[in-house]
Every structure is written in structure tokens, then in C-alpha cells.
Design a protein around this motif. Sequence first.
Motif, PDB file in Angstrom:
ATOM      1  N   ASN A   1       0.861  -1.184   0.000  1.00 38.16           N
ATOM      2  CA  ASN A   1       0.000   0.000   0.000  1.00 38.16           C
ATOM      3  C   ASN A   1       0.897   1.233   0.000  1.00 38.16           C
ATOM      4  O   ASN A   1       1.494   1.582   1.017  1.00 38.16           O
ATOM      5  CB  ASN A   1      -0.913  -0.011   1.229  1.00 38.16           C
ATOM      6  N   VAL A   2       1.012   1.861  -1.134  1.00 38.13           N
ATOM      7  CA  VAL A   2       1.922   3.003  -1.291  1.00 38.13           C
ATOM      8  C   VAL A   2       1.235   4.258  -0.785  1.00 38.13           C
ATOM      9  O   VAL A   2       0.098   4.569  -1.176  1.00 38.13           O
ATOM     10  CB  VAL A   2       2.343   3.172  -2.766  1.00 38.13           C
ATOM     11  N   HIS A   3       1.931   4.972   0.083  1.00 38.80           N
ATOM     12  CA  HIS A   3       1.410   6.235   0.618  1.00 38.80           C
ATOM     13  C   HIS A   3       2.577   7.221   0.709  1.00 38.80           C
ATOM     14  O   HIS A   3       3.532   6.996   1.455  1.00 38.80           O
ATOM     15  CB  HIS A   3       0.782   6.032   2.008  1.00 38.80           C
ATOM     16  N   LEU A   4       2.495   8.281  -0.067  1.00 37.92           N
ATOM     17  CA  LEU A   4       3.566   9.274  -0.091  1.00 37.92           C
ATOM     18  C   LEU A   4       3.360  10.296   1.021  1.00 37.92           C
ATOM     19  O   LEU A   4       2.250  10.831   1.176  1.00 37.92           O
ATOM     20  CB  LEU A   4       3.604   9.993  -1.446  1.00 37.92           C
ATOM     21  N   PRO A   5       4.394  10.578   1.810  1.00 38.30           N
ATOM     22  CA  PRO A   5       4.245  11.605   2.854  1.00 38.30           C
ATOM     23  C   PRO A   5       4.205  13.013   2.242  1.00 38.30           C
ATOM     24  O   PRO A   5       4.760  13.270   1.176  1.00 38.30           O
ATOM     25  CB  PRO A   5       5.509  11.407   3.709  1.00 38.30           C
ATOM     26  N   GLU A   6       3.538  13.905   2.954  1.00 35.57           N
ATOM     27  CA  GLU A   6       3.380  15.268   2.450  1.00 35.57           C
ATOM     28  C   GLU A   6       4.572  16.162   2.797  1.00 35.57           C
ATOM     29  O   GLU A   6       4.842  17.137   2.095  1.00 35.57           O
ATOM     30  CB  GLU A   6       2.110  15.885   3.039  1.00 35.57           C
ATOM     31  N   GLU A   7       5.294  15.847   3.856  1.00 32.84           N
ATOM     32  CA  GLU A   7       6.338  16.754   4.337  1.00 32.84           C
ATOM     33  C   GLU A   7       7.458  16.981   3.326  1.00 32.84           C
ATOM     34  O   GLU A   7       7.858  18.135   3.105  1.00 32.84           O
ATOM     35  CB  GLU A   7       6.910  16.211   5.657  1.00 32.84           C
ATOM     36  N   PRO A   8       8.015  15.926   2.664  1.00 23.66           N
ATOM     37  CA  PRO A   8       9.086  16.204   1.687  1.00 23.66           C
ATOM     38  C   PRO A   8       8.629  17.085   0.529  1.00 23.66           C
ATOM     39  O   PRO A   8       9.371  17.973   0.091  1.00 23.66           O
ATOM     40  CB  PRO A   8       9.479  14.801   1.207  1.00 23.66           C
ATOM     41  N   PHE A   9       7.407  16.874   0.038  1.00 29.67           N
ATOM     42  CA  PHE A   9       6.905  17.695  -1.062  1.00 29.67           C
ATOM     43  C   PHE A   9       6.712  19.141  -0.622  1.00 29.67           C
ATOM     44  O   PHE A   9       6.984  20.081  -1.375  1.00 29.67           O
ATOM     45  CB  PHE A   9       5.593  17.113  -1.594  1.00 29.67           C
ATOM     46  N   VAL A  10       6.256  19.329   0.611  1.00 28.35           N
ATOM     47  CA  VAL A  10       6.090  20.689   1.122  1.00 28.35           C
ATOM     48  C   VAL A  10       7.439  21.378   1.271  1.00 28.35           C
ATOM     49  O   VAL A  10       7.607  22.577   0.944  1.00 28.35           O
ATOM     50  CB  VAL A  10       5.336  20.657   2.470  1.00 28.35           C
ATOM     51  N   GLN A  11       8.445  20.643   1.746  1.00 30.90           N
ATOM     52  CA  GLN A  11       9.770  21.226   1.890  1.00 30.90           C
ATOM     53  C   GLN A  11      10.367  21.604   0.535  1.00 30.90           C
ATOM     54  O   GLN A  11      10.954  22.682   0.378  1.00 30.90           O
ATOM     55  CB  GLN A  11      10.685  20.242   2.614  1.00 30.90           C
ATOM     56  N   VAL A  12      10.213  20.720  -0.455  1.00 32.49           N
ATOM     57  CA  VAL A  12      10.726  21.027  -1.799  1.00 32.49           C
ATOM     58  C   VAL A  12      10.014  22.227  -2.395  1.00 32.49           C
ATOM     59  O   VAL A  12      10.635  23.117  -2.996  1.00 32.49           O
ATOM     60  CB  VAL A  12      10.582  19.788  -2.703  1.00 32.49           C
ATOM     61  N   ALA A  13       8.686  22.288  -2.220  1.00 33.30           N
ATOM     62  CA  ALA A  13       7.923  23.407  -2.761  1.00 33.30           C
ATOM     63  C   ALA A  13       8.322  24.728  -2.094  1.00 33.30           C
ATOM     64  O   ALA A  13       8.480  25.760  -2.757  1.00 33.30           O
ATOM     65  CB  ALA A  13       6.427  23.158  -2.584  1.00 33.30           C
ATOM     66  N   SER A  14       8.511  24.703  -0.762  1.00 36.23           N
ATOM     67  CA  SER A  14       8.918  25.928  -0.063  1.00 36.23           C
ATOM     68  C   SER A  14      10.319  26.364  -0.461  1.00 36.23           C
ATOM     69  O   SER A  14      10.581  27.562  -0.636  1.00 36.23           O
ATOM     70  CB  SER A  14       8.846  25.703   1.450  1.00 36.23           C
ATOM     71  N   ALA A  15      11.218  25.388  -0.645  1.00 29.25           N
ATOM     72  CA  ALA A  15      12.576  25.742  -1.077  1.00 29.25           C
ATOM     73  C   ALA A  15      12.571  26.334  -2.486  1.00 29.25           C
ATOM     74  O   ALA A  15      13.252  27.332  -2.757  1.00 29.25           O
ATOM     75  CB  ALA A  15      13.473  24.511  -1.032  1.00 29.25           C
ATOM     76  N   LEU A  16      11.780  25.744  -3.385  1.00 35.73           N
ATOM     77  CA  LEU A  16      11.675  26.291  -4.742  1.00 35.73           C
ATOM     78  C   LEU A  16      11.054  27.681  -4.735  1.00 35.73           C
ATOM     79  O   LEU A  16      11.499  28.578  -5.467  1.00 35.73           O
ATOM     80  CB  LEU A  16      10.845  25.349  -5.617  1.00 35.73           C
ATOM     81  N   THR A  17      10.036  27.877  -3.899  1.00 30.85           N
ATOM     82  CA  THR A  17       9.416  29.196  -3.805  1.00 30.85           C
ATOM     83  C   THR A  17      10.402  30.245  -3.313  1.00 30.85           C
ATOM     84  O   THR A  17      10.461  31.367  -3.839  1.00 30.85           O
ATOM     85  CB  THR A  17       8.200  29.130  -2.867  1.00 30.85           C
ATOM     86  N   THR A  18      11.206  29.881  -2.319  1.00 33.00           N
ATOM     87  CA  THR A  18      12.206  30.819  -1.797  1.00 33.00           C
ATOM     88  C   THR A  18      13.236  31.182  -2.858  1.00 33.00           C
ATOM     89  O   THR A  18      13.586  32.367  -3.032  1.00 33.00           O
ATOM     90  CB  THR A  18      12.902  30.205  -0.577  1.00 33.00           C
ATOM     91  N   GLU A  19      13.713  30.187  -3.590  1.00 33.75           N
ATOM     92  CA  GLU A  19      14.714  30.462  -4.620  1.00 33.75           C
ATOM     93  C   GLU A  19      14.134  31.275  -5.771  1.00 33.75           C
ATOM     94  O   GLU A  19      14.810  32.172  -6.306  1.00 33.75           O
ATOM     95  CB  GLU A  19      15.280  29.132  -5.145  1.00 33.75           C
ATOM     96  N   ILE A  20      12.882  30.989  -6.161  1.00 32.95           N
ATOM     97  CA  ILE A  20      12.263  31.763  -7.242  1.00 32.95           C
ATOM     98  C   ILE A  20      12.056  33.216  -6.815  1.00 32.95           C
ATOM     99  O   ILE A  20      12.320  34.149  -7.592  1.00 32.95           O
ATOM    100  CB  ILE A  20      10.927  31.104  -7.646  1.00 32.95           C
ATOM    101  N   ASN A  21      11.607  33.441  -5.581  1.00 33.68           N
ATOM    102  CA  ASN A  21      11.449  34.810  -5.094  1.00 33.68           C
ATOM    103  C   ASN A  21      12.784  35.536  -5.016  1.00 33.68           C
ATOM    104  O   ASN A  21      12.871  36.738  -5.317  1.00 33.68           O
ATOM    105  CB  ASN A  21      10.777  34.797  -3.717  1.00 33.68           C
TER     106      ASN A  21
END
Length: 246
Positions: A133-153
Motif C-alpha cells: 500500500n503506497v502512501h507518499l508523505p506530504e512533508e518532503p513535497f512541502v519542503q521542496v515546494a517551499s525551497a523552490l518558492t524561496t529560490e524563485i522569489n
Amino acid sequence: MVEESESKQSAVESVMAKISEKIHAHDSDSDSDHEKPSSASTVQSKIFRLFGRERPVHHVLGGGKPADVFMWRNKKISAGVLGGATAVWVLFELIEYHLLTLICHVLILCLALMFLWSNAHTFIHKTPPHIPNVHLPEEPFVQVASALTTEINRAFKLLRDIASGRNLKEFLLVIAACWVLSIVGSWCHFLTLFYISFVLLHTVPVLYEKYEDKVDPFAEKAMIEIKKQYAVLSRIPKGPLKAKKV
């Protein structure tokens, strides 16, 4: 007797003179040995380093697991990552395989194998497959998205500062980088450019760390020449700005 005593005294004086000469020579050698590291350290501190003497290449690349991969600290992982990138480039660039087609074909193959195994396990006397039963955690995706947002800004802020005309050096560097990328982009596709950059990240830092004593003098000459050209450009007088009309 007097002559014998004088000869003995002269022999003793010659021996003492030799001992004193050896002591002075040893002291001078020790002083020179103490001076050599300091002189070597001063010369070493004056050597130009492309990334700075206090910051090795591993720290410049971040100092974490990605830096370990780029610097080949674990050869198996680095070779696997580079081999995977090469396989992706061969599939999509040389064989001209499309991403959606590849995903669908892989899903068809996996589902067909699992379906046949699930229905035929009684005939082949094998245990049924265990489908996790595959279940992807949300925390790594949130961290990657926040890091990308910071770099883009941060990139948007840098472009805004450059466009405002505050720093001529950064403006020239960005213009030159965009011009070079436009030329390289006309030679190859984006995937090929990304793959070339990926291979360079896996080869250039390692080679630089190995041959930095030979590369840094050439880099120093290049930096001196760039500073000269920048000094010439900075002497160009700027015209008065026109008043804005309301």
C-alpha cells in the motif's frame, strides 16, 4: 712537559670550538625550520583560490548528500545516479521515446505481470504477490515546494535589483550568461542541455579538486583581466536622467 701541556690545551680548545660550531649550526637549522612554515603559510595564504582557501569545493556545493554525490564520495551512488541520467537521456533524446508513452508502457507491463501472477499462483504453486500500500508523505513535497518558492522569489528580487540599474557588474554578468545560454540553446534541446550540465556537475568539481593548484593561476589571470575590463567600463560617463512626465 710544558710543550705537552700546551698541545693538550690546544687540542681541548679545538674540540670545544668544533662543538660550539655544531651547536650554532643546529640552532640556525631549527630557526630556519621554524621560519619555513610561517613563510610557507604566508605564501600559501597569498595563493589565489577560485572558491577561496577557507571554502573547499565540497562546502561550495552545499556540503550535504548532493555534494557527496557530485564529489564521488560514494562511487556506487554517484555512478548509479550518472548512469540513470544517461539512460533517461538515451531514451528521450536518442531513441526519441516520449514521457507519457514510457509511463503508459511501464504501467501496462507491471499491471499485466501482477494480474497474471495473482490469477495463476495456484497453477504454478507460488505464493500470491504482495502488493504494498503506497502512501507518499506530504512533508518532503512541502519542503521542496517551499525551497523552490524561496529560490524563485530570490531570483525575482535579483532581477528587479539588476533592472533598476544599481549594479553594473551583475547586469553585465546576467546579460553575458543569457547570451551564452541562448547560443547553447540553439545548438541542442533542453534535455540535452540539462544532461550536459548534470555531467559537468559530476566531473568538473572532482577534476578541479584534484588539479586546483594548476587551475587557480589561470583563474587568477582571468579574474585580473575581467577586473581591468570592468574598470574600463565603469569609467564610461553616465548621461543625466530625464525628468519623468506626470
